[in-house]
Scaffold this motif. Structure first.
Motif, short mmCIF file in Angstrom:
data_model
loop_
_atom_site.label_atom_id
_atom_site.label_comp_id
_atom_site.label_asym_id
_atom_site.label_seq_id
_atom_site.Cartn_x
_atom_site.Cartn_y
_atom_site.Cartn_z
N LEU A 142 0.51 -1.29 -0.38
CA LEU A 142 0.22 0.14 0.12
C LEU A 142 0.93 1.13 -0.11
CD1 LEU A 142 -2.28 -1.53 2.44
CD2 LEU A 142 -3.12 -0.75 0.02
N THR A 143 1.61 0.79 -0.06
CA THR A 143 3.11 2.83 0.07
C THR A 143 3.35 2.39 -1.20
OG1 THR A 143 5.02 1.75 0.61
CG2 THR A 143 3.44 2.49 2.22
N ASP A 144 3.04 1.81 -2.70
CA ASP A 144 3.95 1.55 -4.04
C ASP A 144 2.50 1.95 -4.15
OD1 ASP A 144 4.78 0.90 -6.16
OD2 ASP A 144 4.83 -1.04 -6.10
N PRO A 145 2.88 3.61 -5.03
CA PRO A 145 1.91 4.26 -5.77
C PRO A 145 1.61 3.40 -7.24
CG PRO A 145 3.90 5.55 -4.84
CD PRO A 145 4.14 4.17 -4.75
N ALA A 146 2.16 2.22 -7.95
CA ALA A 146 2.20 2.41 -8.80
C ALA A 146 1.43 1.14 -8.83
CB ALA A 146 4.11 1.65 -9.17
N THR A 147 1.31 0.73 -7.01
CA THR A 147 -0.22 -0.77 -7.01
C THR A 147 -1.08 -0.07 -6.73
OG1 THR A 147 0.44 -1.14 -4.94
CG2 THR A 147 1.43 -2.80 -7.00
N CYS A 148 -1.07 0.99 -5.95
CA CYS A 148 -2.27 1.67 -5.03
C CYS A 148 -2.44 3.13 -5.37
CB CYS A 148 -1.78 0.94 -3.77
SG CYS A 148 -2.30 -0.87 -3.23
N GLY A 149 -1.79 3.44 -6.06
CA GLY A 149 -2.13 5.02 -6.39
C GLY A 149 -2.14 5.65 -5.00
N TYR A 150 -1.89 7.37 -4.72
CA TYR A 150 -1.66 7.68 -3.81
C TYR A 150 -2.39 8.20 -2.59
CZ TYR A 150 1.16 9.77 -7.32
OH TYR A 150 2.10 9.93 -8.63
N ILE A 151 -3.56 6.95 -2.97
CA ILE A 151 -4.28 6.44 -1.10
C ILE A 151 -3.68 5.51 -0.64
CG2 ILE A 151 -6.47 7.49 -2.46
CD1 ILE A 151 -7.51 4.97 -2.40
N GLY A 152 -3.24 5.19 -1.04
CA GLY A 152 -2.30 3.43 -0.17
C GLY A 152 -1.59 3.81 0.82
N PRO A 153 -1.37 4.83 1.41
CA PRO A 153 -0.56 4.91 2.90
C PRO A 153 -1.94 5.26 3.90
CG PRO A 153 0.63 6.43 1.27
CD PRO A 153 -0.85 5.35 0.06
N SER A 154 -3.52 5.89 2.89
CA SER A 154 -4.05 6.22 3.75
C SER A 154 -5.33 4.58 4.28
CB SER A 154 -5.47 7.35 3.47
OG SER A 154 -6.57 7.58 3.92
N VAL A 155 -4.87 4.66 3.29
CA VAL A 155 -5.99 2.67 3.30
C VAL A 155 -4.97 2.33 4.84
CG1 VAL A 155 -6.43 0.29 2.49
CG2 VAL A 155 -6.66 3.55 1.08
N TRP A 156 -3.81 2.41 4.41
CA TRP A 156 -2.51 1.57 5.19
C TRP A 156 -3.01 1.92 6.95
CZ3 TRP A 156 1.46 2.81 8.23
CH2 TRP A 156 2.54 1.25 8.75
N HIS A 157 -2.74 3.36 7.13
CA HIS A 157 -3.22 3.24 7.95
C HIS A 157 -4.45 3.41 9.24
CE1 HIS A 157 0.08 6.30 7.48
NE2 HIS A 157 0.40 6.54 8.73
N ARG A 158 -5.88 3.32 8.23
CA ARG A 158 -6.79 2.74 8.67
C ARG A 158 -6.85 1.34 8.90
NH1 ARG A 158 -10.83 4.09 4.05
NH2 ARG A 158 -10.53 1.62 3.83
N ASP A 159 -6.89 1.20 7.82
CA ASP A 159 -6.99 -0.79 8.23
C ASP A 159 -6.52 -1.74 8.56
OD1 ASP A 159 -9.27 0.34 6.38
OD2 ASP A 159 -8.70 -0.49 4.50
N HIS A 160 -4.57 -1.02 8.39
CA HIS A 160 -4.09 -1.98 9.15
C HIS A 160 -3.14 -1.77 9.70
CE1 HIS A 160 -4.49 -4.31 5.11
NE2 HIS A 160 -4.27 -3.02 4.45
N LEU A 161 -2.70 -0.55 10.21
CA LEU A 161 -1.98 -0.27 11.10
C LEU A 161 -2.71 0.30 12.59
CD1 LEU A 161 0.86 0.79 12.21
CD2 LEU A 161 0.68 2.77 11.93
N ASP A 162 -3.78 1.34 12.56
CA ASP A 162 -4.84 1.44 13.20
C ASP A 162 -4.96 0.19 14.62
OD1 ASP A 162 -3.94 4.16 13.18
OD2 ASP A 162 -6.05 4.23 12.53
N PRO A 163 -5.10 -0.64 13.65
CA PRO A 163 -5.95 -2.07 14.22
C PRO A 163 -5.18 -2.42 14.96
CG PRO A 163 -7.18 -1.60 12.15
CD PRO A 163 -6.13 -0.63 12.11
N CYS A 164 -3.61 -2.94 14.42
CA CYS A 164 -3.11 -3.83 14.50
C CYS A 164 -1.87 -3.51 16.20
CB CYS A 164 -1.71 -3.85 14.00
SG CYS A 164 -0.23 -4.49 14.02
N LEU A 165 -1.67 -2.17 16.55
CA LEU A 165 -1.29 -1.51 17.26
C LEU A 165 -2.61 -1.44 18.51
CD1 LEU A 165 1.04 2.00 16.01
CD2 LEU A 165 1.24 -0.29 16.42
N ARG A 166 -4.00 -1.34 17.69
CA ARG A 166 -5.04 -1.39 19.06
C ARG A 166 -4.75 -3.04 19.78
NH1 ARG A 166 -8.51 1.37 15.76
NH2 ARG A 166 -8.46 -0.22 14.61
N GLU A 167 -4.85 -3.96 19.64
CA GLU A 167 -4.85 -4.78 19.73
C GLU A 167 -3.88 -5.74 20.68
OE1 GLU A 167 -6.84 -7.31 19.22
OE2 GLU A 167 -8.34 -5.97 19.06
N LEU A 168 -2.59 -4.77 19.96
CA LEU A 168 -1.28 -5.26 20.53
C LEU A 168 -0.90 -4.60 21.80
CD1 LEU A 168 1.72 -5.76 17.39
CD2 LEU A 168 1.12 -7.26 19.08
#
Length: 189
Positions: free
Chosen positions: A129-155
């Motif tokens: 999701l941080t590669d604009p070639a695969t996810c465009g420019y919204i990838g980092p936002s999606v990564w924060h919302r859908d992956h990082l934030d829930p991961c850190l909340r659980e850990l």
């Protein structure tokens, strides 16, 4: 209609090159489909070099990365080493504030299998999701919302894998089950 009445259409030269590329891809795909449908089930597939299309070899399937807890050494060790570099080089300095009773972090996180599994999944998503070639420019936002934030909340939550760890004490065994789930045994009967 006479030649004088024909509309004057300018076609960019690049369009002809694109059309020729498309024709070549269609021809290669057509040949590949014909070879696959004409082949006997017991017959070896056609030479992959002859059937290569778009940089991928025919018949070669993309494989997703394996779940890290199912890897055996030395593959597990290599994957864990790369994960540690990412966690310690990107995640810890960029996203983790000072640990507290409400947001714990264990400096020996790699000894907690649950943390390794969650952080590995988060890292795999980050790579994509941080590669604009695969996810465009919204990838980092999606990564924060859908992956990082829930991961850190659980850990880091009060019931997470670091709940028994403090700055002065590290406890891994407080959450480990006595038996490995049979689904993880992979072929061991």
């Amino acid at each position: 209609m006479a030649d004088d009445d024909a509309p004057d259409l300018e076609v960019p030269v690049g369009l002809f090159q694109d059309l020729e590329d498309l024709k070549a891809h269609v021809a290669a795909l057509t040949a590949q489909v014909k070879a696959l449908t004409d082949a006997d089930p017991g017959e070896a597939p056609p030479d992959e070099e002859d059937a290569a299309v778009g940089g991928e070899k025919a018949g070669e399937e993309w494989q997703s990365p394996p779940f890290i807890l199912l890897l055996d050494p030395p593959v597990y060790d290599d994957e864990l080493r790369a994960l540690i570099e990412w966690v310690e080089g990107v995640l810890v300095p960029g996203y983790l504030a000072e640990p507290s009773a409400d947001a714990r972090w264990c400096h020996l996180w790699f000894e907690h299998p649950v943390a390794v599994a969650r952080l590995h999944a988060c890292w795999l998503a980050w790579q994509e999701l941080t590669d604009p070639a695969t996810c465009g420019y919204i990838g980092p936002s999606v990564w924060h919302r859908d992956h990082l934030d829930p991961c850190l909340r659980e850990l880091r939550g009060p019931n997470g894998p670091f709940a028994g760890c403090t700055k002065s004490e590290h406890r891994v065994d407080h959450r480990l089950p006595g038996l490995v789930p049979s689904a993880w045994a992979m072929g061991e009967s």
